[in-house]
Design a protein around this motif. Sequence first.
Motif, PDB file in Angstrom:
ATOM      1  N   TYR A  94       0.917  -1.262   0.118  1.00  0.00           N
ATOM      2  CA  TYR A  94      -0.057   0.105  -0.013  1.00  0.00           C
ATOM      3  C   TYR A  94       0.940   1.126   0.044  1.00  0.00           C
ATOM      4  N   THR A  95       0.373   2.268  -0.812  1.00  0.00           N
ATOM      5  CA  THR A  95       1.054   3.611  -0.548  1.00  0.00           C
ATOM      6  C   THR A  95      -0.142   4.547   0.397  1.00  0.00           C
ATOM      7  N   SER A  96       0.382   5.254   1.445  1.00  0.00           N
ATOM      8  CA  SER A  96      -0.597   5.767   2.323  1.00  0.00           C
ATOM      9  C   SER A  96      -0.080   7.388   2.392  1.00  0.00           C
ATOM     10  N   ILE A  97      -1.157   8.109   2.234  1.00  0.00           N
ATOM     11  CA  ILE A  97      -0.943   9.791   2.257  1.00  0.00           C
ATOM     12  C   ILE A  97      -2.058  10.297   3.246  1.00  0.00           C
ATOM     13  N   ALA A  98      -1.549  11.481   3.749  1.00  0.00           N
ATOM     14  CA  ALA A  98      -2.425  12.216   4.792  1.00  0.00           C
ATOM     15  C   ALA A  98      -2.540  13.376   4.309  1.00  0.00           C
ATOM     16  N   ILE A  99      -3.856  14.118   4.173  1.00  0.00           N
ATOM     17  CA  ILE A  99      -4.254  15.181   3.670  1.00  0.00           C
ATOM     18  C   ILE A  99      -5.018  16.241   4.690  1.00  0.00           C
ATOM     19  N   HIS A 100      -4.502  17.414   4.783  1.00  0.00           N
ATOM     20  CA  HIS A 100      -5.294  18.344   5.481  1.00  0.00           C
ATOM     21  C   HIS A 100      -4.943  19.523   5.228  1.00  0.00           C
ATOM     22  N   GLY A 101      -6.092  20.536   5.194  1.00  0.00           N
ATOM     23  CA  GLY A 101      -5.765  21.960   4.909  1.00  0.00           C
ATOM     24  C   GLY A 101      -5.430  22.866   5.969  1.00  0.00           C
ATOM     25  N   ASP A 102      -4.334  22.457   6.548  1.00  0.00           N
ATOM     26  CA  ASP A 102      -3.956  23.271   7.730  1.00  0.00           C
ATOM     27  C   ASP A 102      -2.394  23.341   7.701  1.00  0.00           C
ATOM     28  N   ASP A 103      -1.728  24.252   8.537  1.00  0.00           N
ATOM     29  CA  ASP A 103      -0.223  24.376   8.757  1.00  0.00           C
ATOM     30  C   ASP A 103       0.408  22.855   8.874  1.00  0.00           C
ATOM     31  N   LYS A 104       1.343  22.501   8.419  1.00  0.00           N
ATOM     32  CA  LYS A 104       1.751  21.083   8.269  1.00  0.00           C
ATOM     33  C   LYS A 104       2.392  20.795   9.540  1.00  0.00           C
TER      34      LYS A 104
END
Length: 224
Positions: A94-104
């Motif tokens: 699996y390839t895993s990504i996380a996404i969030h519209g905020d400061d890293k």
Amino acid sequence: FKGKNLIVIQVESLENGLIGLEYEGQEITPNINRLLDRSLYFSQVVEQVKDGNSSDAELLFNASLYPVASGSAFLRFGENTYPAMPGILARSGYTSIAIHGDDKEYWNRDVVFSQMGFDRYIDETQFDEQLLQNGPKVGMGILDEILFEQSLREIRQLPEPFNAFIITITSHMPFTMPPAYQYLDLSRADRTADYLQSIRYVDEAFGSFYRQLEAEGLLKDSVL
């Protein structure tokens, strides 16, 4: 479910009491409600977050660990190597990504997500600039409809199987939704009304995202 793609959406400040609720004759979560009859729905889960709030929820889901008794695990123990789902899924390709519209760097996510085994963390600085022009920042970050559109673009490019972890933000307090993004006609005008408007907005953005996934063949047996 072996080999299936995984799309996880962690919804900010969504309380179980709103699921299926009608207020002044209007559903607060109509799109989520339509999924319930064909879902595994655990309605009796007890909240287990502590001082880490959203980051504690991310720890619970991805690593099956309770939060620390004081402070945030993400801040106090960010350098730990966590036996978390992204790293475990990587063993099965699996390839895993996380996404969030905020400061890293908020909640030290840029450090901890890597320690959990995520291959990439897409924060607000990596969103498409033209996409960001489609709406203002609301509350603490980028509008969730833009988050979901960016997520769709990222998912289209992922090799299968993949694990996409999406964290919403628009329904974070102070729950101030501009009139253009309010879907409820409420008689009251207070913090409770603001909260209901923010959750209703997120549900609408989620419904649109779900239908886009289905239209592109990324979901089967759509009910929305």
